[in-house]
Enzyme design. Structure first.
Site, mmCIF file in Angstrom:
data_model
loop_
_atom_site.group_PDB
_atom_site.id
_atom_site.type_symbol
_atom_site.label_atom_id
_atom_site.label_comp_id
_atom_site.label_asym_id
_atom_site.label_seq_id
_atom_site.Cartn_x
_atom_site.Cartn_y
_atom_site.Cartn_z
ATOM 1 N N SER A 143 0.924 -1.212 0.094
ATOM 2 C CA SER A 143 0.097 0.097 -0.045
ATOM 3 C C SER A 143 0.793 1.320 -0.088
ATOM 4 O O SER A 143 0.307 2.373 -0.100
ATOM 5 C CB SER A 143 -0.958 -0.021 1.234
ATOM 6 N N GLN A 147 -10.668 -13.495 -0.732
ATOM 7 C CA GLN A 147 -9.551 -13.837 0.060
ATOM 8 C C GLN A 147 -9.151 -15.042 -0.252
ATOM 9 O O GLN A 147 -7.917 -15.609 -0.120
ATOM 10 C CB GLN A 147 -10.203 -13.546 1.625
ATOM 11 N N TYR A 183 -10.762 1.963 5.774
ATOM 12 C CA TYR A 183 -9.747 1.614 4.533
ATOM 13 C C TYR A 183 -10.265 0.692 3.520
ATOM 14 O O TYR A 183 -10.715 -0.207 3.795
ATOM 15 C CB TYR A 183 -8.540 1.034 5.446
ATOM 16 N N SER A 184 -10.260 1.191 2.492
ATOM 17 C CA SER A 184 -10.806 0.265 1.542
ATOM 18 C C SER A 184 -9.976 0.398 0.022
ATOM 19 O O SER A 184 -9.564 1.492 -0.490
ATOM 20 C CB SER A 184 -12.118 0.698 0.872
ATOM 21 N N ASN A 185 -9.195 -1.013 -0.452
ATOM 22 C CA ASN A 185 -8.367 -0.700 -1.477
ATOM 23 C C ASN A 185 -9.153 -0.435 -2.698
ATOM 24 O O ASN A 185 -8.388 0.182 -3.818
ATOM 25 C CB ASN A 185 -7.985 -2.085 -1.656
ATOM 26 N N GLY A 193 2.645 -0.718 4.294
ATOM 27 C CA GLY A 193 2.118 -1.590 3.068
ATOM 28 C C GLY A 193 2.444 -2.955 3.370
ATOM 29 O O GLY A 193 3.346 -3.863 4.016
#
Length: 399
Positions: free
Chosen positions: A102, A167, A207-209, A352
């Protein structure tokens, strides 16, 4: 000490992966949870001895290897511990490349802010203005979400890496069968759209990718080039970051590089899987890049030193919102975090986490003291509690 080799002691430390593997397995390129842990006060140490002790302790506790770099008024210090490769025993090297997860987000946010400075976008544009009809379904509404909300994670958009099926395939038992699969950005967004939003846009933080997958798509829509090319053209080449890359779909690591290790959700496994090779498209603009500690140092000092953004855009980047309510010391700007350490020092940067690789990259606001580190496994020392100790040991010291 540097060069020490250690086998993972799975029987002894399987609560160790809890913080880091939660980030790497459950949300590959998500904000590494170790940043959100309560921070104990750090005992001051002169020089970098305390930082090296934490690296050594991580290896003694079963981590394959660790490396770190710091720059302060005394110059540059490099510290390593453990092995880069469990098969050959090669020690970690200061020039090793690694997947930065990240930390990629800071590069992507910088490009969008440059585009705003060029008046090609406005951060208060809605997502739908640039990507019409993409963010919709199960309560998502791209007409109500701004680009700014993507960058500071106040959009409420569901995180695609939290999807249970994704996942299993990307981080769990399905990884070995699917590690070379290519994911298109639209496919990753579609995974997120299967779920309801976390909250109404602008009303909270999570938090969202998916936010940064969308940010990368906006860059492509506006410039006509993939986000990778714009990062290369606007940041990597001008700064001479020759060891940094945005590899698109290439699963291989450039040399020199250490190996990356993961239990893939099998905490009782005696020896971890080698997860070094993977198609980084599953992380995309949320976390696909590769770098070194030296390149990350140069990038952050250039960014916060005003070489990459006009003053107005840098002010916006460093305007923060409260992150997770359990971590009042952490605030999030636009692709950049601000942490207040137990000693009162404030640092800026990002963490990250991606398969078998955990990275942190931070600097003080005046860029006089910077620090980067990488761990090549998904477990951390349990005493101190987690890798927050890596940051505390470096910044909360005397001398």
């Amino acid at each position: 000490m540097a060069g020490t080799t250690a086998e993972p002691r799975t029987a002894r430390r399987r609560r160790g992966p809890a913080r880091l593997a939660a980030a790497a397995l459950a949300a590959a390129t998500a904000l590494v949870t170790l940043t959100l842990a309560p921070q104990a006060a750090a005992a001051p140490t002169a020089g970098h001895e305390g930082t090296q002790r934490v690296l050594d302790a991580a290896v003694a506790d079963g981590l394959p290897g660790a490396l770190a770099r710091a720059r302060d008024r005394h110059g540059v210090w490099n510290g390593t511990a453990g092995t880069a490769d469990l098969d050959t025993g090669r020690a970690r090297g200061a020039d090793d490349r690694f997947r930065i997860g990240s930390v990629t987000k800071t590069f992507v946010a910088t490009v969008l802010l440059q585009l705003q400075g060029e008046r090609r976008i406005d951060l208060d544009d809605t997502v739908d203005q640039h990507l019409p009809g993409l963010v919709e379904g199960h309560g998502h509404d791209g007409t109500a979400i701004t680009l700014r909300q993507l960058l500071n994670h106040t959009s409420g958009i569901s995180n695609y890496t939290a999807d249970p099926a994704f996942q299993r395939e990307a981080f769990g038992e399905g990884f070995l069968d699917h590690r070379y699969d290519t994911w298109q950005p639209g496919q990753l967004v579609a995974v997120a759209m299967r779920h309801a939003p976390d909250f109404a846009p602008g009303t909270s933080w999570n938090y969202s990718n998916t936010n940064y997958i969308l940010a990368g798509m906006v860059i492509e829509k506006v410039t006509g080039h993939g986000w990778e090319k714009e990062v290369e053209r606007r940041i990597l080449r001008p700064l001479g970051l020759r060891a940094t890359s945005a590899p698109r779909t290439d699963p291989h690591m450039p040399r020199p590089a250490g190996r990356a290790y993961s239990s893939l959700g099998e905490p009782a496994r005696e020896r971890p899987y080698d997860v070094t090779e993977l198609n980084p498209s599953q992380a995309g603009a949320a976390g696909a890049m590769i770098s070194t500690t030296a390149d990350l140092d140069r990038f952050q000092r250039a960014l916060l030193g005003g070489r990459l953004l006009p003053p107005a855009q840098l002010r916006q980047m460093t305007t923060t919102v409260q992150a997770h309510p359990s971590a009042p010391q952490v605030r999030y700007g636009l692709g950049l975090m601000r942490q207040t350490l137990s000693c009162g020092i404030r640092i800026w940067g990002h963490d990250g986490g991606i398969h078998g690789s955990a990275t942190l990259a931070y600097t003080t606001r005046d860029t006089r003291h910077s620090y980067q580190a990488n761990l090549n496994g998904e477990w951390v020392p349990s005493d101190p509690a987690d890798a927050v100790a890596l940051t505390q040991a470096e910044f909360c010291r005397e001398g």
